[in-house]
Design a protein around this motif. Structure first.
Motif, PDB file in Angstrom:
ATOM      1  N   GLU A  41     -29.211  17.300  -1.757  1.00 49.02           N
ATOM      2  CA  GLU A  41     -27.928  15.805  -1.362  1.00 49.02           C
ATOM      3  C   GLU A  41     -26.448  16.340  -0.606  1.00 49.02           C
ATOM      4  O   GLU A  41     -26.390  17.613  -1.773  1.00 49.02           O
ATOM      5  N   ALA A  42     -26.059  16.428   0.092  1.00 43.02           N
ATOM      6  CA  ALA A  42     -24.697  16.364   0.626  1.00 43.02           C
ATOM      7  C   ALA A  42     -24.191  16.279  -1.354  1.00 43.02           C
ATOM      8  O   ALA A  42     -23.937  14.857  -1.700  1.00 43.02           O
ATOM      9  N   LYS A  43     -23.000  17.154  -0.971  1.00 43.02           N
ATOM     10  CA  LYS A  43     -21.760  16.951  -2.224  1.00 43.02           C
ATOM     11  C   LYS A  43     -20.103  16.459  -1.428  1.00 43.02           C
ATOM     12  O   LYS A  43     -20.527  16.584  -0.233  1.00 43.02           O
ATOM     13  N   VAL A  44     -20.015  15.983  -2.153  1.00 40.86           N
ATOM     14  CA  VAL A  44     -18.646  15.006  -2.102  1.00 40.86           C
ATOM     15  C   VAL A  44     -16.971  16.260  -2.406  1.00 40.86           C
ATOM     16  O   VAL A  44     -17.496  16.324  -3.396  1.00 40.86           O
ATOM     17  N   ALA A  45     -16.453  16.704  -1.699  1.00 38.20           N
ATOM     18  CA  ALA A  45     -15.188  17.253  -1.756  1.00 38.20           C
ATOM     19  C   ALA A  45     -14.044  16.853  -2.750  1.00 38.20           C
ATOM     20  O   ALA A  45     -14.134  17.200  -3.374  1.00 38.20           O
ATOM     21  N   VAL A  46     -13.672  15.449  -2.113  1.00 40.43           N
ATOM     22  CA  VAL A  46     -12.800  15.104  -3.088  1.00 40.43           C
ATOM     23  C   VAL A  46     -13.602  13.769  -2.305  1.00 40.43           C
ATOM     24  O   VAL A  46     -13.148  12.958  -0.550  1.00 40.43           O
ATOM     25  N   GLU A  47     -12.960  12.588  -3.562  1.00 34.52           N
ATOM     26  CA  GLU A  47     -13.308  10.928  -2.961  1.00 34.52           C
ATOM     27  C   GLU A  47     -12.193  10.930  -2.119  1.00 34.52           C
ATOM     28  O   GLU A  47     -11.552  11.318  -2.670  1.00 34.52           O
ATOM     29  N   LYS A  48     -12.598   9.867  -1.463  1.00 34.64           N
ATOM     30  CA  LYS A  48     -11.206   8.864  -0.998  1.00 34.64           C
ATOM     31  C   LYS A  48     -10.300   8.897  -1.610  1.00 34.64           C
ATOM     32  O   LYS A  48      -8.913   8.824  -1.539  1.00 34.64           O
ATOM     33  N   ASP A  49     -10.029   8.215  -3.008  1.00 30.17           N
ATOM     34  CA  ASP A  49      -9.762   7.670  -3.936  1.00 30.17           C
ATOM     35  C   ASP A  49      -8.397   8.476  -4.203  1.00 30.17           C
ATOM     36  O   ASP A  49      -7.122   8.091  -5.218  1.00 30.17           O
ATOM     37  N   LYS A  50      -9.254   9.961  -4.478  1.00 30.92           N
ATOM     38  CA  LYS A  50      -8.677  10.691  -4.318  1.00 30.92           C
ATOM     39  C   LYS A  50      -7.861  12.117  -3.874  1.00 30.92           C
ATOM     40  O   LYS A  50      -7.145  12.622  -4.129  1.00 30.92           O
ATOM     41  N   ILE A  51      -7.500  11.648  -2.679  1.00 33.28           N
ATOM     42  CA  ILE A  51      -6.715  12.218  -1.533  1.00 33.28           C
ATOM     43  C   ILE A  51      -5.349  11.166  -1.572  1.00 33.28           C
ATOM     44  O   ILE A  51      -5.164  10.124  -0.981  1.00 33.28           O
ATOM     45  N   THR A  52      -3.988  11.955  -2.621  1.00 30.27           N
ATOM     46  CA  THR A  52      -2.896  11.566  -2.725  1.00 30.27           C
ATOM     47  C   THR A  52      -2.479  12.071  -1.336  1.00 30.27           C
ATOM     48  O   THR A  52      -0.962  11.815  -1.278  1.00 30.27           O
ATOM     49  N   LYS A  53      -2.032  12.658  -0.726  1.00 31.19           N
ATOM     50  CA  LYS A  53      -1.677  13.774   0.100  1.00 31.19           C
ATOM     51  C   LYS A  53      -2.154  13.829   1.371  1.00 31.19           C
ATOM     52  O   LYS A  53      -3.144  13.684   2.283  1.00 31.19           O
ATOM     53  N   ASP A  54      -1.080  13.493   2.496  1.00 30.73           N
ATOM     54  CA  ASP A  54      -1.669  12.180   4.170  1.00 30.73           C
ATOM     55  C   ASP A  54      -3.152  12.011   4.048  1.00 30.73           C
ATOM     56  O   ASP A  54      -3.878  11.954   5.009  1.00 30.73           O
ATOM     57  N   ALA A  55      -3.018  10.396   2.811  1.00 34.79           N
ATOM     58  CA  ALA A  55      -4.741   9.845   3.372  1.00 34.79           C
ATOM     59  C   ALA A  55      -4.900   9.123   3.886  1.00 34.79           C
ATOM     60  O   ALA A  55      -5.708   9.523   4.688  1.00 34.79           O
TER      61      ALA A  55
END
Length: 262
Positions: free
Chosen positions: A46-60
């Motif tokens: 399965e594809a892996k998530v590099a960063v969840e949307k709610d953890k994108i703190t810069k330029d979300a």
């Protein structure tokens, strides 16, 4: 005075070389290598998530526009088990095909590494050292471009919103080198630079094709960032006999799941 056997042989070789240089190159002197790089396990990972949307703190507002950022370090098509973004190339090619390089440079005198939605596009870029590398951004936010190649080329430079850098010339490298954005640390790409035109990057279904390869014995490498060398022979390459004027189909080259780095 009769000539020695070694001298006669040398003169014959020189004459043949001159004849080849002066005459046109025959299409039958070259062939095409094709095949597919596929996942060797029972089912595609399965594809892996590099960063969840709610953890994108810069330029979300830009980076999270499509939700979570999906990792591209191992992309396997569930339907075909094809491995995308694998690098396929010849090691120390035997023979030359100047027309293949000319055609490549005419079609693509420069190649682009873009930054879109806080992702490098393409994830793996392969190029010849005679091509120029153009690094740009299609994002309305700033990025940082950083790399240190094995050959000593380096960069650590800011790239403003929708910016474009001056074209870069790079020398051939023994392996792909990594490109990062320190502002958005999940952003990773790889760049491979060659001194010949015999290379390809696999498609979504793992397929590749390298045209205009000099016929005869060659050595082929398949490299994938989570595994390294996929092929037998590792950096020396797998022996490949290229058929003149025809396709040399290697079929499926399987990526061993046990070799995937955690």
């Amino acid at each position: 005075m009769p000539r020695s056997a070694p001298l006669v042989k040398a003169l014959a070789l020189a004459a043949a070389t001159v004849g080849l240089a002066a005459g046109p190159v025959a299409a039958d002197d070259f062939g095409t290598i094709k095949g597919r790089v596929v996942w060797g396990g029972a089912a595609a990972p399965e594809a892996k998530v590099a960063v969840e949307k709610d953890k994108i703190t810069k330029d979300a507002e830009v980076c999270g526009i499509h939700g979570a950022i999906v990792s591209e370090d191992l992309v396997v098509d569930p339907a075909t088990k094809g491995v995308a973004n694998a690098l396929v190339y010849l090691v120390k090619p035997s023979g030359q095909n100047p027309d293949a390089l000319k055609a490549l440079l005419k079609a693509e005198p420069s190649v682009e590494l873009d930054q879109k939605d806080c992702v490098f596009i393409p994830h793996l870029l392969a190029m010849n050292q005679e091509q120029s590398l153009l690094i740009k951004s299609s994002d309305p936010v700033g990025h940082n471009v950083r790399y240190n190649s094995f050959g000593g080329a380096s960069m650590n430079q800011m790239l403003g919103p929708n910016g474009t850098m001056e074209p870069i010339k790079l020398e051939a490298e023994r392996l792909p080198f990594q490109v990062n954005c320190d502002i958005h640390p999940w952003m990773v790409a790889h760049v491979a630079v060659f001194d010949h035109p015999y290379f390809a990057v696999t498609d979504k279904d793992g397929s590749f094709e390298i045209k205009g390869v000099p016929a005869g014995a060659q050595h082929l490498v398949v490299w994938q960032e989570k595994v390294g060398y996929v092929n037998e022979g590792k950096g020396k390459g797998m022996a490949t006999d290229v058929k003149a004027g025809a396709d040399t189909d290697l079929g499926e080259i399987k990526l061993d799941p046990s070799k995937v780095k955690k």
